[in-house]
Design an enzyme around this catalytic site. Structure first.
Site, PDB file in Angstrom:
ATOM      1  N   ARG A  50       0.845  -1.211   0.000  1.00  0.00           N
ATOM      2  CA  ARG A  50       0.000   0.000   0.000  1.00  0.00           C
ATOM      3  C   ARG A  50       0.875   1.253   0.000  1.00  0.00           C
ATOM      4  O   ARG A  50       0.609   2.215  -0.724  1.00  0.00           O
ATOM      5  CB  ARG A  50      -0.903   0.016   1.241  1.00  0.00           C
ATOM      6  CG  ARG A  50      -2.033  -0.970   1.183  1.00  0.00           C
ATOM      7  CD  ARG A  50      -3.051  -0.716   2.282  1.00  0.00           C
ATOM      8  NE  ARG A  50      -2.619  -1.131   3.608  1.00  0.00           N
ATOM      9  CZ  ARG A  50      -2.895  -2.307   4.161  1.00  0.00           C
ATOM     10  NH1 ARG A  50      -3.599  -3.211   3.505  1.00  0.00           N
ATOM     11  NH2 ARG A  50      -2.490  -2.598   5.379  1.00  0.00           N
ATOM     12  N   PHE A  96     -11.866  -4.288  -5.918  1.00  0.00           N
ATOM     13  CA  PHE A  96     -11.897  -5.166  -4.725  1.00  0.00           C
ATOM     14  C   PHE A  96     -11.361  -4.376  -3.523  1.00  0.00           C
ATOM     15  O   PHE A  96     -10.460  -4.804  -2.818  1.00  0.00           O
ATOM     16  CB  PHE A  96     -11.038  -6.426  -4.940  1.00  0.00           C
ATOM     17  CG  PHE A  96     -11.361  -7.190  -6.204  1.00  0.00           C
ATOM     18  CD1 PHE A  96     -12.398  -8.114  -6.218  1.00  0.00           C
ATOM     19  CD2 PHE A  96     -10.631  -6.979  -7.375  1.00  0.00           C
ATOM     20  CE1 PHE A  96     -12.694  -8.826  -7.379  1.00  0.00           C
ATOM     21  CE2 PHE A  96     -10.927  -7.680  -8.534  1.00  0.00           C
ATOM     22  CZ  PHE A  96     -11.954  -8.609  -8.539  1.00  0.00           C
ATOM     23  N   ALA A 131     -16.667  -6.462 -10.020  1.00  0.00           N
ATOM     24  CA  ALA A 131     -15.459  -5.923 -10.667  1.00  0.00           C
ATOM     25  C   ALA A 131     -15.319  -6.397 -12.119  1.00  0.00           C
ATOM     26  O   ALA A 131     -14.870  -5.643 -12.980  1.00  0.00           O
ATOM     27  CB  ALA A 131     -14.228  -6.325  -9.863  1.00  0.00           C
ATOM     28  N   CYS A 165      -3.520 -13.596  -3.762  1.00  0.00           N
ATOM     29  CA  CYS A 165      -3.243 -14.201  -2.458  1.00  0.00           C
ATOM     30  C   CYS A 165      -3.609 -15.685  -2.472  1.00  0.00           C
ATOM     31  O   CYS A 165      -3.722 -16.306  -1.419  1.00  0.00           O
ATOM     32  CB  CYS A 165      -3.981 -13.454  -1.351  1.00  0.00           C
ATOM     33  SG  CYS A 165      -5.751 -13.405  -1.575  1.00  0.00           S
TER      34      CYS A 165
HETATM   35  N1  SAH Z   1      -7.898  -4.704  -1.339  1.00  0.00           N
HETATM   36  C1  SAH Z   1      -8.441  -5.002  -0.041  1.00  0.00           C
HETATM   37  C2  SAH Z   1      -8.660  -6.477   0.197  1.00  0.00           C
HETATM   38  C3  SAH Z   1      -9.567  -7.158  -0.786  1.00  0.00           C
HETATM   39  S1  SAH Z   1     -10.488  -8.452  -0.071  1.00  0.00           S
HETATM   40  C4  SAH Z   1      -7.551  -4.415   1.045  1.00  0.00           C
HETATM   41  O1  SAH Z   1      -6.394  -4.139   0.811  1.00  0.00           O
HETATM   42  O2  SAH Z   1      -8.018  -4.271   2.164  1.00  0.00           O
HETATM   43  C5  SAH Z   1     -11.525  -8.910  -1.345  1.00  0.00           C
HETATM   44  C6  SAH Z   1     -12.720  -8.004  -1.535  1.00  0.00           C
HETATM   45  O3  SAH Z   1     -13.223  -8.333  -2.833  1.00  0.00           O
HETATM   46  C7  SAH Z   1     -13.883  -8.204  -0.581  1.00  0.00           C
HETATM   47  O4  SAH Z   1     -14.204  -6.962  -0.016  1.00  0.00           O
HETATM   48  C8  SAH Z   1     -15.039  -8.692  -1.450  1.00  0.00           C
HETATM   49  O5  SAH Z   1     -16.301  -8.141  -1.096  1.00  0.00           O
HETATM   50  C9  SAH Z   1     -14.639  -8.214  -2.825  1.00  0.00           C
HETATM   51  N2  SAH Z   1     -15.108  -8.990  -3.989  1.00  0.00           N
HETATM   52  C10 SAH Z   1     -15.057 -10.321  -4.176  1.00  0.00           C
HETATM   53  N3  SAH Z   1     -15.483 -10.651  -5.417  1.00  0.00           N
HETATM   54  C11 SAH Z   1     -15.805  -9.485  -6.032  1.00  0.00           C
HETATM   55  C12 SAH Z   1     -16.281  -9.143  -7.332  1.00  0.00           C
HETATM   56  N4  SAH Z   1     -16.503 -10.078  -8.258  1.00  0.00           N
HETATM   57  N5  SAH Z   1     -16.475  -7.832  -7.621  1.00  0.00           N
HETATM   58  C13 SAH Z   1     -16.230  -6.878  -6.698  1.00  0.00           C
HETATM   59  N6  SAH Z   1     -15.778  -7.131  -5.460  1.00  0.00           N
HETATM   60  C14 SAH Z   1     -15.570  -8.417  -5.114  1.00  0.00           C
END
Ligand code: SAH
Length: 385
Positions: free
Chosen positions: A202, A219, A268, A328
């Site tokens: 980050r 995401f 997404a 991950c």
């Molecule tokens: N980038 C974040 C962590 C991501 S965790 C950080 O640094 O804190 C994954 C996230 O993806 C979750 O919040 C979940 O709701 C979202 N997610 C999962 N599948 C998705 C999709 N198809 N479209 C949008 N969001 C999605």
């Protein structure tokens, strides 16, 4: 109790791997979990380990010595691990990264004055009181929460539970990271309450965010990347399919007085397709999806998913734009990840420069001889044309 292992079992420890599987155990007289002495078939002492009678991973090496493993022992080991983290300026960090710190199946995360720990094996569970005593000794915390709701506990025959083991732990804890503030949710958030493993990524992304440009955080979850983007970008679009996660993100932005992030609930995959169709462009993009590959069996589908989002992200990068992308999924190795990115870059028609190949932050150390300790891969890429 003493557990005897086969020559192949003994060889695992020689090779630097702390796990011995069920098939390499020769004799386990008393099938009770705990800390056991381990010998070869002839009785030669090899060390002491956490023993899990119900798990495929039967033994996890603690020490090659025969010293007593009591709260003093745990205090020393946990204290040593914490010592390596004194340079971290953020107020939340991982103090013990299990195997990576020579403490198999134990996670200890520090959130300001609170500790959130995970005991992830049946053998370790029997040492709970000593581990709690040691954590209190090392950190003197205001509260210790056990986030023992991780699915792996099922393989160990353990209950999934979230319990306060000492003092009190609030629902949210404010964390300071690189001059930004965000709320972690120890009782209910992902992992132990936040994604500590991406902390250094980050900060790197923040530094590579184009000043005055347009940024996209896909995401976004609680917006932890978005906050870093927002300091340099003119406008940030943060996408997640969970309204609840976005609400937390918005709260985090308010905490920092940040007003240039737009929070949008969307899938997404669909959203990227739409952006591409509308020929929108972004100067900085972050792509930090959940683990698409939950098991070995669905690697192929997972890689197809990663490729799709990466390809579309590359296509909508402005000239000179930067993409930070990560995976991950433990089952997607670094080689597979790199090959997927190369495929996406080729199909995008862009010339993608690799500015940095990263992993989890330094407080989540991987062991070279234990591939299971590495799962997070990251790449910072720039579209040069
Ligand atoms: N980038 C974040 C962590 C991501 S965790 C950080 O640094 O804190 C994954 C996230 O993806 C979750 O919040 C979940 O709701 C979202 N997610 C999962 N599948 C998705 C999709 N198809 N479209 C949008 N969001 C999605």
């Amino acid at each position: 109790m003493t557990v005897k292992v086969t020559a192949r079992g003994a060889e695992r420890w020689k090779q630097g791997h702390p796990w011995i599987y069920r098939s390499d155990v020769a004799e386990e007289p008393d099938k009770q979990p705990g800390i056991v002495s381990v010998t070869d078939r002839k009785g030669k002492f090899l060390g002491q380990a956490l023993y899990s009678p119900k798990s495929e991973i039967r033994l996890r090496l603690l020490t090659r010595g025969d010293e007593p493993i009591d709260s003093t022992w745990w205090t020393k080991r946990i204290g040593d691990a914490a010592e390596h983290r004194t340079a971290i300026t953020a107020t939340a960090w991982r103090a013990v990264h299990a195997e990576g710190d020579g403490l198999p199946s134990l996670i200890v995360d520090k959130y300001g004055p609170y500790i959130v720990a995970q005991l992830l094996s049946a053998g370790l569970e029997t040492a709970r009181d000593d581990v709690i005593t040691a954590i209190r000794e090392v950190f003197g915390p205001a509260g210790i929460l056990l986030r023992n709701d991780a699915g792996v506990r099922r393989h160990e025959g353990l209950a999934e539970e979230v319990v306060a083991a000492w003092g009190e732990v609030p629902q949210t804890v404010e964390v300071t990271e690189d001059g930004l503030r965000y709320l972690a949710a120890p009782w209910s958030g992902q992992k132990t309450g936040a994604f500590l493993d991406q902390r250094e990524n980050r900060m790197m992304v923040g530094q590579h965010t184009r000043s005055g440009g347009r940024a996209l955080d896909l995401f976004t979850y609680h917006g932890s990347f978005a906050l870093h983007l927002a300091r340099n970008a003119k406008a940030v679009l943060a996408i997640d399919q969970s309204a609840e996660a976005l609400a937390r993100g918005a709260e985090n932005a308010r905490l920092n007085g940040i007003t240039n992030i737009e929070w949008r609930e969307a899938n997404a995959f669909d959203f990227l397709r739409e952006l591409e169709r509308r020929r929108e462009q972004f100067d900085t993009i972050v792509l930090d999806p959940p683990a698409f590959a939950k098991s070995k069996a669905n690697i192929e589908r997972a890689v197809a998913g990663y490729k799709e989002v990466n390809l579309r992200a590359m296509k909508i990068l402005a000239p000179g734009g930067v993409l930070f992308t990560s995976s991950c999924s433990y089952h997607v190795s670094r080689d597979i990840f790199n090959a997927m990115l190369a495929d996406a870059a080729r199909d995008s028609g862009r010339r993608m420069q690799l500015l940095a190949a990263t992993g989890a932050a330094g407080d989540h150390p991987e062991l070279l001889n234990v591939p299971e300790t590495g799962y997070l891969k990251g790449a910072l890429l720039r579209a040069s044309v």
